[in-house]
Scaffold this motif. Structure first.
Motif, PDB file in Angstrom:
ATOM      1  N   ILE A 218      64.140  18.556  64.850  1.00  0.00           N
ATOM      2  CA  ILE A 218      63.088  18.840  63.879  1.00  0.00           C
ATOM      3  C   ILE A 218      62.551  20.243  64.140  1.00  0.00           C
TER       4      ILE A 218
ATOM      5  N   THR B  84      58.258  12.346  59.334  1.00  0.00           N
ATOM      6  CA  THR B  84      59.328  13.255  59.772  1.00  0.00           C
ATOM      7  C   THR B  84      60.033  12.759  61.033  1.00  0.00           C
TER       8      THR B  84
ATOM      9  N   SER C 132      61.919  17.380  54.883  1.00  0.00           N
ATOM     10  CA  SER C 132      61.081  16.181  54.983  1.00  0.00           C
ATOM     11  C   SER C 132      60.123  16.113  53.796  1.00  0.00           C
TER      12      SER C 132
ATOM     13  N   ILE D 260      66.348  19.085  60.659  1.00  0.00           N
ATOM     14  CA  ILE D 260      65.312  18.488  59.809  1.00  0.00           C
ATOM     15  C   ILE D 260      64.184  19.504  59.704  1.00  0.00           C
TER      16      ILE D 260
ATOM     17  N   CYS E 207      70.139  15.402  65.971  1.00  0.00           N
ATOM     18  CA  CYS E 207      69.387  16.184  64.997  1.00  0.00           C
ATOM     19  C   CYS E 207      68.175  16.790  65.693  1.00  0.00           C
TER      20      CYS E 207
END
Ligand code: XMP
Length: 523
Positions: A28, A12, A47, A4, A26
């Motif tokens: 970020i 987000t 995002s 992400i 996942c």
């Protein structure tokens, strides 16, 4: 791993949490992390974000992301960014802002790759919009896959590649089919295996810790009795048994009977040898006469480090007598993923309103290597992991408690008298909240004591006592919060009990400030 890329949206983290709930792993990373990636993602999500793609300093992703050969989903700003990459003139227009629910109409192209995102979803669905710019023109090689009355390009897709852009937010609950859409993207399009469970995490992490620490290595770590440190400690214990040394520093600012309860829990229920250090005299002595909240935090933090370092030395001397064990080389910390995201954010650390990281500087000072087994997890995952490790549900569901403890709930100077009041009132408040069955509806609740006094009448006598503040909030991320709506009878009952049972209290008030503008703690 689904990657992400964060363009600064307030949502987000929600994208990540929704994917994790789908059991898809996942991570970020900031939007500009792509050329520095140390793994190959199986898919990428852009995002949303507050910028406009035409701003001079707008965040733009490195073009190489489009060459990774993996599917991409752009959400809100992410859609604009995708369009901008393909046609960086005239794609976006910022004339109309749109905020709130909208009805989306899906357009299908009979089994083409463009249909995959909305597969098995209704042709018409409710979605949540929150954007300034919107797409004004379709970039070439893209088709429209969804519209709303206000956004003619609410969903777009590349006609040959698995690249999708949506103007709405699938990660918020106001988009009821959002989870299914994210599943379509992650599981069907990216082919992510939904295998991310806390059971499998536990097995992998225990193995990783064992290898990392080696057959003789020893680890020390502070515990507080809260969820994160207890779960981290239990995990360490599973991995290396008695070569992990948990320490509880009683700084004199803990809740009623907390130290003895934690000791009991660790030894009896979890079979761990917990060292409890009573440092209350030293800490409270240093706090005497100090009223500034940030100074109080500093004193408490520094005392904690000092005491922990001393205790570690003693444990090390003791451990050295064990011929089979090596030195204590590692320090356990219960860092969670939101802290990690915060520290790598391209926006830089957010404005410090309060110094939260009371134990900062500890690893450098002790020259220990850090071990952070929870650094990939969100709080709800830590709770699940706790249950997986056999920790009881009551502990796993506990509200957070700040490091400086009652030090920030006794306003102004910290005295034994005010601490006693805070402890007893808090105990009654929390006990009644539990009895009413609403503990889990509330994110955090506590009682605090003010500096000032108010008049009361007790047994026909005027009585000049303390004002006791009750606070209870609901929040998802602790960044914003709303005060909890108790019913009046409950507040009445708790208030009566506190005035009757806690010596020194003449008034009880309920804090109806939300955050912002308030904060959750009083100081
Ligand atoms: P605020 O008061 O900033 O609190 O709205 C947000 C969350 O952080 C906790 N908190 C702290 N935790 N050290 C901590 O370890 C601190 O100094 C501190 N101050 C606030 C607070 O309990 C809430 O969960």
């Amino acid at each position: 791993t689904v990657l992400i890329l964060d363009f600064g949206s307030q949502y987000t983290q929600l994208i990540a949490r929704k994917l994790r709930e789908l059991q898809v792993y996942c991570e970020i990373h900031p939007y500009n992390h792509v050329p520095k990636l140390e793994f190959t993602p199986i898919g990428v999500i852009f995002s949303g974000g507050p910028a406009s793609v035409y701003d001079e300093d707008a965040p733009h992703v490195d073009a190489s992301v489009f060459e990774l050969g993996v599917p991409i989903l752009g959400i809100c700003y992410g859609l604009q960014e995708m369009a901008w990459h393909y046609d960086n003139k005239n794609v976006a227009a910022g004339d109309k802002k749109e905020y709130g629910s909208a009805i989306l109409q899906v357009q299908r192209f009979k089994g083409q790759i463009t249909d995959e995102l909305f597969k098995d979803l209704d042709d018409s669905m409710k979605v949540w919009m929150s954007h300034g710019d919107k797409l004004a023109k379709l970039p070439s090689s893209f088709v429209t896959i969804a519209t709303t009355s206000n956004s003619p390009f609410a969903g777009i897709a590349h006609s040959e590649k698995p690249f999708y852009g949506i103007q709405f937010h699938p990660e918020v609950t106001h988009t009821p089919s959002g989870v299914q859409l994210l599943r379509n993207f992650a599981v069907n399009i990216c082919k992510a295996k939904p295998e991310w469970t806390m059971g499998s995490f536990k097995d992998i992490e225990v193995e990783r810790i064992r290898n990392l620490v080696g057959p003789k290595g020893q680890v020390i770590g502070a515990v507080s009795g809260g969820v994160d440190s207890t779960v981290a400690a239990k995990l360490m214990h599973e991995a290396i048994g008695s070569r992990f040394h948990p320490v509880l520093v009683d700084n004199g600012l803990l809740r009623l009977d907390e130290a003895s309860r934690v000791k009991e829990r660790f030894t009896r229920m979890m079979g761990m040898d917990l060292t409890v250090v009573d440092a209350s005299k030293r800490n409270l002595g240093r706090l005497a006469g100090v009223t500034d909240p940030e100074k109080k935090r500093k004193i408490i933090g520094n005392a904690f480090i000092e005491i922990f370092v001393e205790t570690a030395k003693e444990i090390e001397a003791d451990a050295a007598r064990n011929p089979d064990a090596g030195e204590i080389e590692w320090l356990l910390q219960g860092t969670l993923y939101p802290d990690v995201i915060e520290s790598v954010s391209f926006k830089g650390p957010s404005h410090t309103i309060k110094t939260h990281h009371n134990v900062g500087g500890l690893p450098e000072k002790m020259q220990l290597k850090l071990i952070e087994p929870l650094r990939e997890l969100f709080k709800d995952e830590v709770r699940k992991l706790g249950l997986e490790l056999g920790i009881d549900a009551e502990l796993v569901g506990r509200h957070p408690f700040p490091g400086p403890g009652l030090g920030v709930r006794v306003m102004g100077g910290v005295t034994e008298e005010k601490l006693q009041i805070a402890r007893h009132a808090d105990n009654i408040f929390i006990r009644e909240i539990r009895a009413a069955g609403i503990y889990n509806d509330i994110s955090q609740a506590y009682a605090a004591v003010g500096e000032e006094r108010a008049v009361g009448v007790m047994g026909d006598r005027r009585y000049y006592g303390r004002i006791l503040y009750l606070r209870a909030v609901q929040t998802v991320d602790f960044m914003t919060a709303t005060f909890y709506r108790f019913n009046w009878d409950f507040l009445d009952m708790v208030s009566t009990k506190i005035v009757n049972e806690v010596v020194g209290v003449s008034r009880v008030v309920y804090d109806t400030t939300s955050k912002p503008p308030g904060t959750i703690e009083m100081e």
